[in-house]
Design a protein around this motif. Structure first.
Motif, PDB file in Angstrom:
ATOM      1  N   GLY A   1      17.358  82.896  17.287  1.00  0.00           N
ATOM      2  CA  GLY A   1      17.780  82.888  18.792  1.00  0.00           C
ATOM      3  C   GLY A   1      17.442  81.474  19.969  1.00  0.00           C
TER       4      GLY A   1
ATOM      5  N   THR B   1      20.845  83.554  15.399  1.00  0.00           N
ATOM      6  CA  THR B   1      20.852  83.293  16.706  1.00  0.00           C
ATOM      7  C   THR B   1      20.968  84.828  17.647  1.00  0.00           C
ATOM      8  N   ASN B   2      22.231  85.539  17.304  1.00  0.00           N
ATOM      9  CA  ASN B   2      21.697  86.635  18.395  1.00  0.00           C
ATOM     10  C   ASN B   2      21.274  87.433  18.272  1.00  0.00           C
ATOM     11  N   LYS B   3      20.124  88.530  17.680  1.00  0.00           N
ATOM     12  CA  LYS B   3      19.298  89.822  17.089  1.00  0.00           C
ATOM     13  C   LYS B   3      18.544  89.239  16.213  1.00  0.00           C
TER      14      LYS B   3
ATOM     15  N   VAL C   1      22.854  83.907  25.451  1.00  0.00           N
ATOM     16  CA  VAL C   1      23.934  84.411  24.887  1.00  0.00           C
ATOM     17  C   VAL C   1      23.509  85.352  25.557  1.00  0.00           C
TER      18      VAL C   1
ATOM     19  N   THR D   1      23.271  90.964  21.548  1.00  0.00           N
ATOM     20  CA  THR D   1      22.224  91.000  21.276  1.00  0.00           C
ATOM     21  C   THR D   1      20.927  91.572  21.272  1.00  0.00           C
ATOM     22  N   GLU D   2      19.956  90.900  21.007  1.00  0.00           N
ATOM     23  CA  GLU D   2      18.497  91.350  21.426  1.00  0.00           C
ATOM     24  C   GLU D   2      17.298  90.663  20.513  1.00  0.00           C
ATOM     25  N   SER D   3      16.625  90.886  21.780  1.00  0.00           N
ATOM     26  CA  SER D   3      15.732  89.616  21.561  1.00  0.00           C
ATOM     27  C   SER D   3      14.406  90.910  20.768  1.00  0.00           C
TER      28      SER D   3
END
Ligand SMILES: *Cc1c(COP(=O)(O)O)cnc(C)c1O
Length: 459
Positions: free
Chosen positions: A172, A200-202, A229, A233-235
């Motif tokens: 991501g 990409t999103n998590k 994003v 989502t999660e980073s």
């Protein structure tokens, strides 16, 4: 017919005798005048051959010499008026520096300075010494160094700490900034092997943990500074990544991009991560730009653990990427302004533009539109409207600041022709086009007059 005209072309030697040309030589040197004459005579010959010219005037030739040389002497880099509404506009040179930095730059340019000289000891010193303790004070870091830009900062960090090793990064965060800066390419150029994890999103810290191997050199976080994003989502949590780095004796590096060193939300602006918070969270190295949210000259600032910064300073690349005395001078003055949190908002043009009251912008818009209406008469419809400015350069994406704009619709000129008319002004006024209108955003305009075309520019 052609031949007889060709024979009338005067020789360079003859032209050099003329009084006008002699004046030009005094002003510009014989070499430049001869060069200009050669190109003029070549043109004349071509025109005669194409049957486009019958007469030759020595006086006209002499005038052309002056105009050719004047043209060559004109600066290519020139002042422009930023009416785009984008505050940190990369194509327009990003930041306007505070007066204190400009004065420091000018002083260091016009004299010798103790850039790498310890005056007390009478021995060689270090160019980072003028900045390091200031940067540490402002960010809470143990050590700091400075290079040419943030791209260079990241490259130096990757190459110094993870050469021929693996660098783990979330899918991501594989950002591209302004065309030539793409994380995968920077990795390659730094001789690092990129290991992508998550989606990409998590991406979770567990994804990083699974990717660890004996070849891992760095755990990297990159601030997604020019996009967001949204949705599901999660980073990876920074605290968990820091713990993971500690447990495995690996540096955690964060490319923060814009790099605010004060919390912008205190001025009612959207919140951007603050460098000192990342250092306090235990990130080992943080890199950020000098000319984005910091509002200074182009530079890349690297802060973090002493032992790691020492490794960076030993890398021959540091010498390749180092800054000059003018940048050091500007940064020192800039950081000193940041020491006074009460006055920074007034002293720093960037912050002043970002926090400008609507009423003040309205006044500028009214003054400019009144004068523009006088200039265009009933050839154009000129209105003041509410709009939104962008901070730009990948700072605070998706966050927009309410502003005042002047919209111009010309009865005869298309918006692109109208935009060109404004660009042809001296200094060029750069707006933006929306539908059938030219838009001039007053966000970065100090006085209405800056948006008023010179009369001679109007057709
Ligand atoms: C802007 C940016 C860069 C590049 O910085 P420069 O100072 O323009 O070289 C790198 N990484 C991130 C996340 C950025 O936002």
């Amino acid at each position: 017919m052609n031949n007889s005209t060709l024979q009338k072309i005067p020789s360079i030697d003859k032209l050099l005798q003329s009084k006008q040309i002699q004046e030009s030589i005094k002003k510009h040197s014989r070499e430049r005048v001869v060069q200009a004459l050669r190109s003029i005579l070549k043109n004349l010959r071509n025109k005669i051959i194409e049957n486009n010219l019958r007469e030759i005037s020595e006086e006209k030739i002499a005038t052309e010499v002056e105009s050719i040389i004047d043209n060559e002497n004109r600066s290519s880099l020139k002042k422009v008026i930023n009416a785009t509404g984008t505050i940190i506009h990369t194509n327009l040179g990003r930041s306007i520096l505070p007066d204190e930095a400009i004065e420091a730059m000018s002083n260091s340019a016009s004299s010798m300075v103790n850039l790498e000289y310890d005056i007390e000891k009478g021995k060689r010193g270090s160019r980072d010494s003028h900045l390091e303790s200031l940067i540490c004070k402002l960010t809470g870091a143990e050590a700091a160094t400075v290079v040419n830009n943030n791209a260079a900062a990241l490259m130096l960090t990757l190459n110094s700490l993870a050469k021929r090793k693996e660098v783990i990064i979330s899918r991501g965060e594989l950002v591209e900034i302004g065309g030539s800066f793409r994380i995968p390419e920077i990795m390659k150029a730094s001789s690092c092997k990129m290991v992508e994890v998550g989606t990409t999103n998590k991406t979770r810290s567990a994804d990083f943990e699974e990717a660890l191997s004996e070849k891992t050199g760095i755990i990297l976080k990159v601030h997604t500074s020019n996009y967001r994003v949204v949705g599901f989502t999660e980073s990876a949590d920074m605290k968990k990544l820091v713990a993971l780095g500690k447990k495995n004796d690996l540096p955690v590096v964060e490319d923060l991009g814009s790099g605010a060193i004060i919390d912008l939300s205190q001025y009612g602006l959207p919140r951007e991560p603050v460098v000192s918070e990342r250092i306090a969270a235990g990130v080992d190295i943080v890199t950020f730009s000098g000319d984005k949210l910091l509002g200074g000259p182009q530079a890349g600032i690297i802060v973090g653990k002493k032992a790691l910064i020492k490794k960076l300073n030993k890398n021959p690349l540091k010498r390749v990427l180092r800054v000059d005395k003018i940048t050091v001078a500007a940064l020192e003055a800039l950081f000193k302004l940041y020491l006074n949190k009460e006055t920074i908002k007034e002293r720093l043009p960037l912050l002043r533009f970002m926090t400008r009251p609507l009423a003040e912008m309205e006044k500028v818009a009214e003054d400019a539109s009144k004068k523009l209406k006088l200039l265009f008469g009933n050839e154009a419809i000129i209105e003041i409207k509410g709009g939104v400015s962008e901070i730009g350069s990948g700072s605070l994406p998706g966050e927009e600041l309410p502003t005042k704009i002047i919209t111009i619709t010309h009865k005869k000129l298309s918006p692109s022709k109208l935009a060109k008319l404004f660009r042809n002004n001296d200094p060029p006024i750069i707006g933006r086009i929306s539908g059938d209108k030219l838009i001039l955003d007053v966000r970065c305009i100090e006085k209405g007059d800056e948006l008023v075309l010179e009369k001679s520019g109007i057709i």
